[in-house]
Design a protein around this motif. Structure first.
Motif, PDB file in Angstrom:
ATOM      1  N   GLY A   1     -48.430 -51.772-101.042  1.00 48.94           N
ATOM      2  CA  GLY A   1     -48.226 -50.598-101.543  1.00 48.94           C
ATOM      3  C   GLY A   1     -46.624 -50.242-101.402  1.00 48.94           C
ATOM      4  O   GLY A   1     -46.616 -48.945-101.327  1.00 48.94           O
TER       5      GLY A   1
ATOM      6  N   ARG B   1     -51.059 -45.403 -95.081  1.00 52.17           N
ATOM      7  CA  ARG B   1     -51.032 -45.635 -96.773  1.00 52.17           C
ATOM      8  C   ARG B   1     -51.537 -44.556 -97.151  1.00 52.17           C
ATOM      9  O   ARG B   1     -51.376 -44.377 -98.543  1.00 52.17           O
ATOM     10  CB  ARG B   1     -51.965 -47.042 -96.871  1.00 52.17           C
ATOM     11  CG  ARG B   1     -53.547 -46.930 -96.764  1.00 52.17           C
ATOM     12  CD  ARG B   1     -54.172 -47.987 -97.502  1.00 52.17           C
ATOM     13  NE  ARG B   1     -54.105 -49.093 -96.638  1.00 52.17           N
ATOM     14  CZ  ARG B   1     -55.195 -49.449 -95.907  1.00 52.17           C
ATOM     15  NH1 ARG B   1     -56.308 -48.891 -95.715  1.00 52.17           N
ATOM     16  NH2 ARG B   1     -54.886 -50.848 -94.960  1.00 52.17           N
ATOM     17  N   GLY B   2     -52.098 -43.484 -96.600  1.00 54.11           N
ATOM     18  CA  GLY B   2     -52.699 -42.406 -97.035  1.00 54.11           C
ATOM     19  C   GLY B   2     -54.063 -42.496 -97.716  1.00 54.11           C
ATOM     20  O   GLY B   2     -54.578 -43.777 -97.554  1.00 54.11           O
TER      21      GLY B   2
ATOM     22  N   SER C   1     -51.245 -40.972-103.173  1.00 50.35           N
ATOM     23  CA  SER C   1     -51.927 -39.834-102.866  1.00 50.35           C
ATOM     24  C   SER C   1     -50.683 -38.667-102.243  1.00 50.35           C
ATOM     25  O   SER C   1     -50.722 -37.301-102.275  1.00 50.35           O
ATOM     26  CB  SER C   1     -52.926 -39.778-101.586  1.00 50.35           C
ATOM     27  OG  SER C   1     -52.109 -40.632-100.655  1.00 50.35           O
ATOM     28  N   ALA C   2     -49.412 -39.357-102.017  1.00 47.35           N
ATOM     29  CA  ALA C   2     -48.414 -38.506-101.663  1.00 47.35           C
ATOM     30  C   ALA C   2     -47.726 -37.955-102.821  1.00 47.35           C
ATOM     31  O   ALA C   2     -47.478 -38.619-103.877  1.00 47.35           O
ATOM     32  CB  ALA C   2     -47.441 -39.446-100.854  1.00 47.35           C
TER      33      ALA C   2
ATOM     34  N   THR D   1     -47.916 -39.465 -94.377  1.00 48.98           N
ATOM     35  CA  THR D   1     -48.222 -40.846 -95.050  1.00 48.98           C
ATOM     36  C   THR D   1     -47.150 -41.515 -95.088  1.00 48.98           C
ATOM     37  O   THR D   1     -45.939 -40.811 -95.196  1.00 48.98           O
ATOM     38  CB  THR D   1     -48.656 -40.428 -96.647  1.00 48.98           C
ATOM     39  OG1 THR D   1     -50.002 -39.859 -96.298  1.00 48.98           O
ATOM     40  CG2 THR D   1     -48.923 -42.027 -97.479  1.00 48.98           C
TER      41      THR D   1
ATOM     42  N   SER E   1     -50.519 -52.631 -94.529  1.00 55.10           N
ATOM     43  CA  SER E   1     -50.552 -51.125 -94.209  1.00 55.10           C
ATOM     44  C   SER E   1     -51.744 -50.699 -93.257  1.00 55.10           C
ATOM     45  O   SER E   1     -52.621 -51.678 -93.317  1.00 55.10           O
ATOM     46  CB  SER E   1     -50.789 -50.226 -95.608  1.00 55.10           C
ATOM     47  OG  SER E   1     -51.801 -50.725 -96.263  1.00 55.10           O
TER      48      SER E   1
ATOM     49  N   ASN F   1     -47.860 -46.518-100.151  1.00 53.02           N
ATOM     50  CA  ASN F   1     -48.618 -45.338-100.875  1.00 53.02           C
ATOM     51  C   ASN F   1     -48.507 -45.688-102.602  1.00 53.02           C
ATOM     52  O   ASN F   1     -49.258 -45.131-103.312  1.00 53.02           O
ATOM     53  CB  ASN F   1     -48.219 -44.027-100.460  1.00 53.02           C
ATOM     54  CG  ASN F   1     -49.158 -42.982-101.266  1.00 53.02           C
ATOM     55  OD1 ASN F   1     -48.946 -42.216-101.858  1.00 53.02           O
ATOM     56  ND2 ASN F   1     -50.402 -43.183-100.843  1.00 53.02           N
TER      57      ASN F   1
ATOM     58  N   TRP G   1     -52.667 -51.506-103.463  1.00 51.60           N
ATOM     59  CA  TRP G   1     -52.560 -50.650-102.594  1.00 51.60           C
ATOM     60  C   TRP G   1     -53.509 -50.867-101.635  1.00 51.60           C
ATOM     61  O   TRP G   1     -54.730 -51.019-101.865  1.00 51.60           O
ATOM     62  CB  TRP G   1     -52.844 -49.129-103.103  1.00 51.60           C
ATOM     63  CG  TRP G   1     -53.071 -48.046-102.059  1.00 51.60           C
ATOM     64  CD1 TRP G   1     -51.932 -47.373-101.455  1.00 51.60           C
ATOM     65  CD2 TRP G   1     -54.262 -47.441-101.348  1.00 51.60           C
ATOM     66  NE1 TRP G   1     -52.500 -46.193-100.430  1.00 51.60           N
ATOM     67  CE2 TRP G   1     -53.876 -46.491-100.424  1.00 51.60           C
ATOM     68  CE3 TRP G   1     -55.749 -47.761-101.579  1.00 51.60           C
ATOM     69  CZ2 TRP G   1     -54.931 -45.612 -99.888  1.00 51.60           C
ATOM     70  CZ3 TRP G   1     -56.469 -46.993-101.004  1.00 51.60           C
ATOM     71  CH2 TRP G   1     -56.249 -46.002 -99.929  1.00 51.60           C
TER      72      TRP G   1
ATOM     73  N   LYS H   1     -42.638 -40.981 -91.897  1.00 48.79           N
ATOM     74  CA  LYS H   1     -43.380 -40.737 -92.866  1.00 48.79           C
ATOM     75  C   LYS H   1     -43.149 -39.242 -93.708  1.00 48.79           C
ATOM     76  O   LYS H   1     -42.051 -38.413 -93.438  1.00 48.79           O
ATOM     77  CB  LYS H   1     -45.004 -40.547 -92.629  1.00 48.79           C
ATOM     78  CG  LYS H   1     -45.394 -41.755 -91.842  1.00 48.79           C
ATOM     79  CD  LYS H   1     -46.806 -41.797 -91.476  1.00 48.79           C
ATOM     80  CE  LYS H   1     -47.258 -41.142 -90.081  1.00 48.79           C
ATOM     81  NZ  LYS H   1     -48.664 -41.204 -89.699  1.00 48.79           N
TER      82      LYS H   1
END
Ligand code: 0X9
Ligand code: CA
Ligand code: ZN
Length: 451
Positions: A377, A287-288, A293-294, A261, A277, A266, A271, A248
């Motif tokens: 995602g 998946r966050g 979000s990443a 993540t 995920s 993501n 998503w 990740k």
């Protein structure tokens, strides 16, 4: 193309497994697979391991196995290989599967606690650290300023630059030419993909003017390379002196001690839709907390959107490089359906025809990504579903854990990167009208673009 066995892709290894179900993977044995008993070494318990899981034979069974939070690294007719924490391995056993632990990645001398390792270990020094990668890119940009330019498109969670390199004749001008995108290193441990990006940068600059195909390409296309989507994860993977099997990014998770993540779960298209995920920050495929979000995903999404000019996405085709398993994959990953909303028959046929052609040139196995297991995602689903870019995922060398898994020796780099040269050129050359692959250029591309 290789023959297919229903319920899984065929490899030499799969054939061996099916002939002799009781026999463990020979290479694993030869390397001395560790016993199953828990060890007391604290460092050992923190690192995930690879396991051969005998049993799941369908995509649905593999998707259910992936729901333990383990990542699925290899798919064979009657077994898969996963990367799993102790808890995820236990959950997989709860599903009734027999797990056999595979050898850990080669370990260099452990560094003193807290010491920062500056390079890959012996046997791997041909791989580029982030610093070496940056230096190599800057050298190329200085040497070929007319055809190669560098942009910092944003930064990772820890503040490392994320780059987009542009290759084209008259590189400083935004010309009206079909654009192509190559991305690499979403997953930290997949270091060979950075070498793939560096290979392309070297090849497409040094051969311009001498190699006819390369020259024509740069004269008629704008090629984008994002060589490192996850620099933080990549550095973390090597920084202890032992490969950490990290996947990740390195973004902390609120309310959890677990870091990171899965960038390839993501992206902001479907998503978290479809059991492809995990919502558990401790899982390999987390998946966050929300779509995109990443920061790394935000940076590259924004860059791709920035290539929409006068309402038209300029990027037409793309490859996201991963390791391993030697596969050419196409969307969608979120559904088993070949066609449906967002994927007409002609679109599917274009993906499949092009994918098979590329696979014929590199010897990989072509298939829709959901034939492996469901993913939601993932970048290719977003690039196609949201941006209408004909986007593929390549899973590079090797085909199995017995040949090095995520950590093949640096001696394979030249061969295994050059192996994708023709496939990359094919996808860039057809970017003016991908539908030419199915002979429907007149229907879909009349009067558009230039070849
Ligand atoms: O699970 C993944 O993200 C990829 N495999 S890896 O071992 N590199 O982690 C495969 C993704 C397949 N799904 C899509 N391409 N949508
Ligand atoms: Ca352009
Ligand atoms: Zn990957």
């Amino acid at each position: 193309m290789r023959p297919r066995i229903p319920g899984g892709r065929t490899t030499v290894l799969a054939a061996l497994l099916s002939l002799s179900l009781a026999a463990p993977i020979a290479a694993a044995q030869a390397q001395g697979a560790p016993p199953h008993r828990p060890t007391s070494a604290a460092a050992d318990t923190e690192l995930p391991h690879q396991y051969e899981v005998t049993g799941p034979t369908t995509a649905a069974a593999r998707t259910a196995l992936a729901a333990t939070g383990a990542s699925i690294d290899e798919v064979h007719a009657r077994a898969v290989v996963v990367t799993a924490s102790r808890a995820q391995a236990a959950a997989a056993r709860q599903l009734g599967y027999v797990l056999r632990r595979l050898p850990d990645p080669p370990a260099a001398k452990p560094a003193a606690p807290g010491a920062k390792v500056k390079d890959f270990p012996p046997g791997y020094t041909g791989y580029h650290t982030y610093a070496e990668e940056t230096k190599e890119i800057d050298t190329l940009v200085a040497k070929y300023p007319a055809i190669l330019s560098k942009q910092v498109i944003g930064t990772s969670h820890e503040g490392r630059d994320i780059l987009a390199l542009k290759l084209s004749k008259n590189v400083t001008k935004d010309e009206n030419e079909p654009e192509v995108l190559f991305t690499a290193h979403q997953h930290a441990r997949e270091h060979l993909t950075v070498e793939m990006a560096l290979y392309l940068l070297n090849e497409l600059t040094s051969k311009y003017g001498s190699d006819d195909r390369v020259t024509k390409l740069l004269d008629s296309r704008e090629i984008w390379i994002v060589p490192d989507l996850n620099p933080d994860g990549g550095e973390y993977d090597i920084s202890s002196g032992n490969f950490r099997m990290w996947r990740k990014n390195r973004q902390p998770n609120a309310g959890s001690n677990e870091v990171g993540t899965d960038l390839n779960r993501n992206w902001d298209f479907k998503w978290g839709c479809c059991n492809g995920s995990s919502d558990d920050p401790g899982d390999e495929t987390y998946r966050g907390p929300s779509a995109a979000s990443a920061p790394e995903v935000q940076v590259v999404s924004k860059f791709v959107r920035s290539r929409i000019v006068n309402g038209t996405q300029q990027i037409k085709t793309a490859i996201d490089f991963h390791t391993y398993s030697e596969l050419v994959l196409w969307p969608f990953g979120f559904t088993n359906d070949e066609t449906g909303p967002g994927m007409t028959q002609d679109e599917h046929d274009t993906f499949a025809t092009l994918g098979k052609k590329m696979a014929a040139s590199n010897g990989y196995t072509p298939e829709q990504s959901s034939e492996l297991y469901i993913t939601d995602g993932a970048i290719d689903d977003w690039l196609w579903g949201d941006q209408r870019i004909f986007a593929y995922t390549f899973e590079m060398y090797p085909s199995s854990s017995g040949s090095g898994g995520f950590y093949p020796k640096d001696s394979v780099i030249p061969k295994e990167t050059a192996r994708n040269r023709d496939a990359v050129l094919q996808l860039a050359e057809i970017a003016d009208c991908p539908y030419r692959a199915i002979g429907k250029q007149d229907q879909y591309c009349k009067g558009k673009g230039k070849g």
